[in-house]
Design an enzyme around this catalytic site. Structure first.
Site, PDB file in Angstrom:
ATOM      1  N   THR A 239      11.268   4.717 -22.413  1.00 20.01           N
ATOM      2  CA  THR A 239      10.130   5.524 -21.977  1.00 20.01           C
ATOM      3  C   THR A 239      10.266   5.757 -20.467  1.00 20.01           C
ATOM      4  O   THR A 239      10.692   4.869 -19.722  1.00 20.01           O
ATOM      5  CB  THR A 239       8.771   4.870 -22.317  1.00 20.01           C
ATOM      6  OG1 THR A 239       8.563   3.725 -21.484  1.00 20.01           O
ATOM      7  CG2 THR A 239       8.694   4.457 -23.786  1.00 20.01           C
ATOM      8  N   GLY A 240       9.951   6.984 -20.050  1.00 18.45           N
ATOM      9  CA  GLY A 240      10.168   7.336 -18.640  1.00 18.45           C
ATOM     10  C   GLY A 240      11.648   7.253 -18.276  1.00 18.45           C
ATOM     11  O   GLY A 240      11.996   6.979 -17.125  1.00 18.45           O
TER      12      GLY A 240
ATOM     13  N   TYR B 149      -3.281  -2.723 -11.465  1.00 13.14           N
ATOM     14  CA  TYR B 149      -1.822  -2.718 -11.762  1.00 13.14           C
ATOM     15  C   TYR B 149      -1.396  -4.111 -12.221  1.00 13.14           C
ATOM     16  O   TYR B 149      -0.661  -4.267 -13.201  1.00 13.14           O
ATOM     17  CB  TYR B 149      -1.050  -2.300 -10.510  1.00 13.14           C
ATOM     18  CG  TYR B 149       0.463  -2.240 -10.693  1.00 13.14           C
ATOM     19  CD1 TYR B 149       1.058  -1.318 -11.562  1.00 13.14           C
ATOM     20  CD2 TYR B 149       1.307  -3.101  -9.989  1.00 13.14           C
ATOM     21  CE1 TYR B 149       2.446  -1.257 -11.722  1.00 13.14           C
ATOM     22  CE2 TYR B 149       2.694  -3.048 -10.145  1.00 13.14           C
ATOM     23  CZ  TYR B 149       3.253  -2.122 -11.018  1.00 13.14           C
ATOM     24  OH  TYR B 149       4.634  -2.073 -11.175  1.00 13.14           O
TER      25      TYR B 149
ATOM     26  N   VAL C 279      20.564   7.477 -26.708  1.00 12.80           N
ATOM     27  CA  VAL C 279      19.303   7.148 -26.040  1.00 12.80           C
ATOM     28  C   VAL C 279      18.323   8.314 -26.175  1.00 12.80           C
ATOM     29  O   VAL C 279      18.653   9.455 -25.840  1.00 12.80           O
ATOM     30  CB  VAL C 279      19.519   6.830 -24.542  1.00 12.80           C
ATOM     31  CG1 VAL C 279      18.175   6.511 -23.864  1.00 12.80           C
ATOM     32  CG2 VAL C 279      20.477   5.655 -24.370  1.00 12.80           C
TER      33      VAL C 279
HETATM   34  N1  LIG Z   1      10.030   0.156  -8.436  1.00 12.82           N
HETATM   35  C1  LIG Z   1       9.671  -1.114  -8.344  1.00 12.82           C
HETATM   36  O1  LIG Z   1       9.786  -1.731  -7.272  1.00 12.82           O
HETATM   37  C2  LIG Z   1       9.119  -1.847  -9.531  1.00 12.82           C
HETATM   38  C3  LIG Z   1       8.769  -3.202  -9.374  1.00 12.82           C
HETATM   39  C4  LIG Z   1       8.246  -3.887 -10.464  1.00 12.82           C
HETATM   40  C5  LIG Z   1       8.071  -3.232 -11.673  1.00 12.82           C
HETATM   41  N2  LIG Z   1       8.411  -1.909 -11.787  1.00 12.82           N
HETATM   42  C6  LIG Z   1       8.170  -1.255 -13.090  1.00 12.82           C
HETATM   43  O2  LIG Z   1       9.331  -0.561 -13.479  1.00 12.82           O
HETATM   44  C7  LIG Z   1       8.963   0.568 -14.294  1.00 12.82           C
HETATM   45  C8  LIG Z   1       9.696   1.806 -13.809  1.00 12.82           C
HETATM   46  O3  LIG Z   1       9.248   2.093 -12.500  1.00 12.82           O
HETATM   47  P1  LIG Z   1      10.070   2.991 -11.459  1.00 12.82           P
HETATM   48  O4  LIG Z   1      10.121   2.219 -10.206  1.00 12.82           O
HETATM   49  O5  LIG Z   1      11.301   3.500 -12.062  1.00 12.82           O
HETATM   50  O6  LIG Z   1       9.003   4.175 -11.220  1.00 12.82           O
HETATM   51  P2  LIG Z   1       9.124   5.762 -11.285  1.00 12.82           P
HETATM   52  O7  LIG Z   1      10.424   6.231 -10.737  1.00 12.82           O
HETATM   53  O8  LIG Z   1       7.861   6.279 -10.685  1.00 12.82           O
HETATM   54  O9  LIG Z   1       9.141   6.038 -12.851  1.00 12.82           O
HETATM   55  C9  LIG Z   1       7.968   5.905 -13.606  1.00 12.82           C
HETATM   56  C10 LIG Z   1       8.185   6.620 -14.916  1.00 12.82           C
HETATM   57  O10 LIG Z   1       6.988   6.514 -15.688  1.00 12.82           O
HETATM   58  C11 LIG Z   1       6.680   7.815 -16.194  1.00 12.82           C
HETATM   59  N3  LIG Z   1       5.259   7.993 -16.479  1.00 12.82           N
HETATM   60  C12 LIG Z   1       4.222   7.888 -15.617  1.00 12.82           C
HETATM   61  N4  LIG Z   1       3.068   8.199 -16.246  1.00 12.82           N
HETATM   62  C13 LIG Z   1       3.391   8.485 -17.534  1.00 12.82           C
HETATM   63  C14 LIG Z   1       2.646   8.895 -18.681  1.00 12.82           C
HETATM   64  N5  LIG Z   1       1.315   9.094 -18.630  1.00 12.82           N
HETATM   65  N6  LIG Z   1       3.314   9.097 -19.831  1.00 12.82           N
HETATM   66  C15 LIG Z   1       4.653   8.938 -19.910  1.00 12.82           C
HETATM   67  N7  LIG Z   1       5.416   8.579 -18.859  1.00 12.82           N
HETATM   68  C16 LIG Z   1       4.787   8.366 -17.683  1.00 12.82           C
HETATM   69  C17 LIG Z   1       7.142   8.751 -15.083  1.00 12.82           C
HETATM   70  O11 LIG Z   1       7.222  10.070 -15.575  1.00 12.82           O
HETATM   71  P3  LIG Z   1       6.785  11.365 -14.687  1.00 12.82           P
HETATM   72  O12 LIG Z   1       8.004  11.748 -13.915  1.00 12.82           O
HETATM   73  O13 LIG Z   1       6.385  12.359 -15.720  1.00 12.82           O
HETATM   74  O14 LIG Z   1       5.659  10.918 -13.799  1.00 12.82           O
HETATM   75  C18 LIG Z   1       8.474   8.116 -14.737  1.00 12.82           C
HETATM   76  O15 LIG Z   1       9.453   8.482 -15.648  1.00 12.82           O
HETATM   77  C19 LIG Z   1       7.442   0.673 -14.214  1.00 12.82           C
HETATM   78  O16 LIG Z   1       6.873   0.129 -15.389  1.00 12.82           O
HETATM   79  C20 LIG Z   1       7.087  -0.196 -13.018  1.00 12.82           C
HETATM   80  O17 LIG Z   1       5.793  -0.752 -13.112  1.00 12.82           O
HETATM   81  C21 LIG Z   1       8.941  -1.210 -10.758  1.00 12.82           C
END
Ligand SMILES: NC(=O)c1ccc[n+]([C@@H]2O[C@H](COP(=O)([O-])OP(=O)(O)OC[C@H]3O[C@@H](n4cnc5c(N)ncnc54)[C@H](OP(=O)(O)O)[C@@H]3O)[C@@H](O)[C@H]2O)c1
Length: 322
Positions: free
Chosen positions: A33-34, A204, A54
């Site tokens: 997802t995402g 969050y 995938v």
């Molecule tokens: N980056 C960090 O430092 C970090 C740390 C701890 C945990 N995480 C976790 O890792 C995961 C990935 O994060 P990331 O850093 O890769 O963030 P990101 O680049 O902002 O990616 C987030 C993804 O979630 C999707 N998304 C958001 N709202 C959605 C919705 N309503 N329905 C379907 N998809 C949706 C976004 O799609 P759109 O492009 O359409 O918005 C994007 O593909 C998250 O769960 C985050 O909490 C990240």
């Protein structure tokens, strides 16, 4: 012990995982997802490059088309391994439709990486009347997973290996337990719809604690029911991505790891044979691919069953059940 602590939090000092150690995943099917952006895109790249098909489950097709174009430009052999299903986690009705589309088209599903998420977003209720961070990060994924459970189960029966559900948590799951004005609680919609405070960080945290409890409870239920579907949760590290767009932390991103390293633990959890060999189902992984004890709340069996039961009641009430 400062260095291991920093390593656990950020991943910048993390060691011990080599993506080349993962064997071929040819023949397997995963959903990310995402999977078109940030850590999700890197996870899609690792899984598809290792031979798996995938399905990128995202809300905007144009973004997915762009991501697929990028991946295929890097490696033309990926072109027949990548596909798209529309998934908007903020709508329970749409989540059901997405899962039904997957089930109608696919004969197997080896792993589901529940990666999509939003962080510290302004307080908002979804069309289902549920706090948006809780629904997008957790409840939408819970429903998606339940709908896909028969396909995951059938695949595990065929392959003889557990199918895997990977939930993206965060170090931020700690914050709600340290918050002095309320405790984590999952007995009613009013509990999860609490504002807590204006920045959105505690909401969050609630959602990311839910990811850990979801994995533990799924695994606990599998042990008693004999289900072959197992789960782990992952803190990917502090990773440069768009996730920080609602916060003032963007400036710190230079010190963070990149999305590729950010996807190491997800890739390990989804595909490493070691997970099955070691039997670390239900575990919480930190950078990179290391099992870590969570907070007291992350280990709380009652919170985990309360959360699972609440998700079931909310889905029943809002969209007539799974
Ligand atoms: N980056 C960090 O430092 C970090 C740390 C701890 C945990 N995480 C976790 O890792 C995961 C990935 O994060 P990331 O850093 O890769 O963030 P990101 O680049 O902002 O990616 C987030 C993804 O979630 C999707 N998304 C958001 N709202 C959605 C919705 N309503 N329905 C379907 N998809 C949706 C976004 O799609 P759109 O492009 O359409 O918005 C994007 O593909 C998250 O769960 C985050 O909490 C990240």
């Amino acid at each position: 012990m400062p260095i291991p602590v920093v390593s656990d939090i950020s991943g910048n000092c993390g060691t011990g995982f080599d993506p080349a150690s993962i064997p071929s995943q040819q023949g397997k099917v995963f959903i990310v997802t995402g999977g078109h952006a940030g850590i999700g895109l890197a996870t899609t790249r690792f899984l598809s490059s290792s031979g798996a098909r995938v399905i990128i489950a995202s809300r905007t097709q144009t973004k997915v088309d762009e991501a697929i174009k990028q991946l295929v430009t890097e490696d033309a052999s990926l072109s027949d391994r990548l596909s798209y299903v529309k998934l908007d986690l903020s709508s329970l009705k749409q989540v059901k439709a997405a899962a039904e589309e997957v089930v109608s088209k696919e004969g197997r599903l080896d792993g589901l990486v529940n990666n999509a998420g939003v962080m510290a977003a302004p307080y908002e209720l979804t069309e289902d009347g549920i706090e948006s961070q809780f629904q997008v990060n957790h409840l939408g994924h819970w429903l998606f997973t339940q709908k896909l459970m028969p396909l995951l189960e059938k695949t595990a029966e065929t392959t003889g290996h557990p199918s895997r559900v990977i939930n993206l948590s965060s170090f931020a799951h700690n914050f709600i337990s340290a918050y002095p004005l309320a405790s984590p609680s999952f007995t009613s919609l009013a509990d999860v719809n609490r504002t807590f405070e204006p920045t959105g960080w505690i909401r969050y945290s609630q959602a990311k604690l839910s990811a850990i409890l979801f994995s533990r409870e799924l695994n606990r239920r599998a042990e008693t029911s004999g289900s072959k579907v197992r789960s782990l949760s992952v803190h990917p590290g502090f990773v440069r991505s768009d996730l920080y767009k609602h916060t003032s932390l963007s400036v710190l991103q230079r010190a963070f790891i990149g999305p590729e390293e950010g996807a190491y633990s997800s890739f390990y959890a989804a595909a490493s044979p070691e997970v099955e060999e070691k039997g670390i189902w239900g575990a919480y992984l930190v950078p990179f691919a290391k099992v870590k004890q969570t907070t007291k709340a992350g280990d709380d069996a009652k919170l985990a069953t309360d959360l699972w039961d609440l998700c079931g009641r909310l889905v029943e009430e809002k969209v007539g059940g799974i």
